[in-house]
Enzyme design. Structure first.
Site, mmCIF file in Angstrom:
data_model
loop_
_atom_site.group_PDB
_atom_site.id
_atom_site.type_symbol
_atom_site.label_atom_id
_atom_site.label_comp_id
_atom_site.label_asym_id
_atom_site.label_seq_id
_atom_site.Cartn_x
_atom_site.Cartn_y
_atom_site.Cartn_z
ATOM 1 C CG ASP A 82 -1.488 1.072 1.437
ATOM 2 O OD1 ASP A 82 -2.256 1.610 0.576
ATOM 3 O OD2 ASP A 82 -1.758 1.551 2.510
ATOM 4 C CG ASP B 4 -2.157 7.325 0.324
ATOM 5 O OD1 ASP B 4 -2.420 8.786 0.447
ATOM 6 O OD2 ASP B 4 -2.006 6.702 -0.703
ATOM 7 C CD GLU C 68 -4.083 7.581 4.350
ATOM 8 O OE1 GLU C 68 -4.969 7.532 3.290
ATOM 9 O OE2 GLU C 68 -3.785 6.630 5.034
ATOM 10 N NE ARG D 144 -12.042 9.108 1.009
ATOM 11 C CZ ARG D 144 -11.142 8.286 1.121
ATOM 12 N NH1 ARG D 144 -9.933 8.734 1.613
ATOM 13 N NH2 ARG D 144 -11.228 7.311 0.359
ATOM 14 N N GLY E 210 -5.156 2.731 -3.448
ATOM 15 C CA GLY E 210 -6.310 3.503 -3.612
ATOM 16 C C GLY E 210 -6.195 4.949 -3.889
ATOM 17 C CE LYS F 171 -4.932 -0.831 -1.837
ATOM 18 N NZ LYS F 171 -4.414 -0.297 -0.397
ATOM 19 C CG ASP G 134 -2.561 2.250 6.729
ATOM 20 O OD1 ASP G 134 -3.343 3.315 6.956
ATOM 21 O OD2 ASP G 134 -2.709 1.962 5.568
ATOM 22 C CG ASN H 98 -8.107 0.029 1.560
ATOM 23 O OD1 ASN H 98 -7.436 0.485 2.592
ATOM 24 N ND2 ASN H 98 -7.512 0.715 0.406
#
Length: 294
Positions: A84, A86, A93, A129, A174, A218, A241, A244
């Protein structure tokens, strides 16, 4: 055979190693002599018995700055790393930082936290978002990346060392290509999978182009890359973390929660809460002398 790797953010003492051995011995495991990977930084304890029981017992150790990774010994040196971005390979993030330029960071960050904790659907949360960013100037993407994005300590050393020992590497996020592309290049990933923001007339449209990279994507990246390189999932390492990341974490040979949210921590084989990403080199048995420093 299994191996428990003790990793200290400070100094790993002989007493702490002895406590781990005693705990394993007292719970019915057949324990061998300990082995320093790097003296007072990381040590291996080899044993036979129950992987589940050993993880549960060693998780009870309370020494503040100690991370413990327990896994099968045979395929500990992984040949594929899926990570991942972020709050894993970078320290922030990106969407929250972009929102700060639009003056809505608190609003967006609140949604991000819910998504990472698994309280709301990631796809819906991402769409919501990104819509809030409509009208933001395209140039802010570069400005934000230059001003806010910092690589997590040990990220480049982890990936470059694994590659030097024959592993393949994929950054899957993501987040967005405007950030993931440069980050992936800076760290040295072989491949980057990310979302692409819609842009028209030099401004963000508030949409994501093409299929959204979510938890399913993922997992598909992990399984697809393993198949592509002819690797069993036991030879893969996945790091993340948030909620997702759970499918790829649970599917990988070694699934790591890196300073994780509770849901990801519960799903992971091990968590890193104290050390940086180089802890995962010790977890694979690589002493510091074999690292490619980034």
């Amino acid at each position: 055979m299994f191996v428990a790797t003790l990793i200290a953010a400070g100094k790993l003492t002989d007493e702490v190693v002895r406590e781990a051995i005693d705990r394993l011995d007292a719970t019915g495991h057949d324990v061998g002599a300990p082995h320093w990977i790097d003296e007072h930084d990381a040590a291996d304890i080899f044993f036979q018995g129950s992987l589940v029981s050993a993880r549960a017992e060693l998780a009870k150790m309370d020494h503040g700055a100690l991370d413990v990774v327990v896994q099968p010994f045979g395929d500990r040196a992984k040949k594929l790393i899926i990570a991942d971005m972020d709050s894993t390979m970078i320290s922030c993030e990106c969407i929250d930082e972009l929102a700060d330029y639009a003056g809505i960071k608190d609003q967006v960050a609140a949604i991000t936290k819910k998504a990472m904790r698994g309280e709301v659907d990631f796809r819906g949360a991402l769409t919501e978002r990104v819509a809030l960013l409509a009208g933001l100037a395209e140039g802010v993407l570069t400005e934000c990346r230059m001003e806010r994005v910092r690589l997590t300590r040990g990220a480049r050393t982890l990936v470059q060392t694994m590659k030097a020992h024959g592993a393949h590497s994929v950054l899957v996020t993501g987040g967005f290509t405007a950030f993931a592309g440069p980050v992936g290049e800076a760290i040295g990933f072989d491949k980057v999978v990310a979302n692409e923001l819609g842009i028209e007339g030099g401004k963000l449209t508030g949409t994501v182009r093409g299929p959204i990279v979510d938890k399913d994507a993922k997992l598909e990246t992990l399984t697809g890359e393993a198949a592509k390189h002819g690797l069993p999932l036991g030879e893969t390492l996945a790091i993340g973390d948030g909620a997702n990341d759970i499918p790829m974490i649970t599917a990988a040979g070694l699934g790591i929660g890196y300073y994780p949210h509770p849901a990801a921590a519960e799903a992971a084989d091990a968590v890193i809460r104290h050390h940086d990403l180089t802890a995962l080199l010790w977890a694979q048995g690589y002493p510091r002398r074999s690292w490619v420093l980034g």
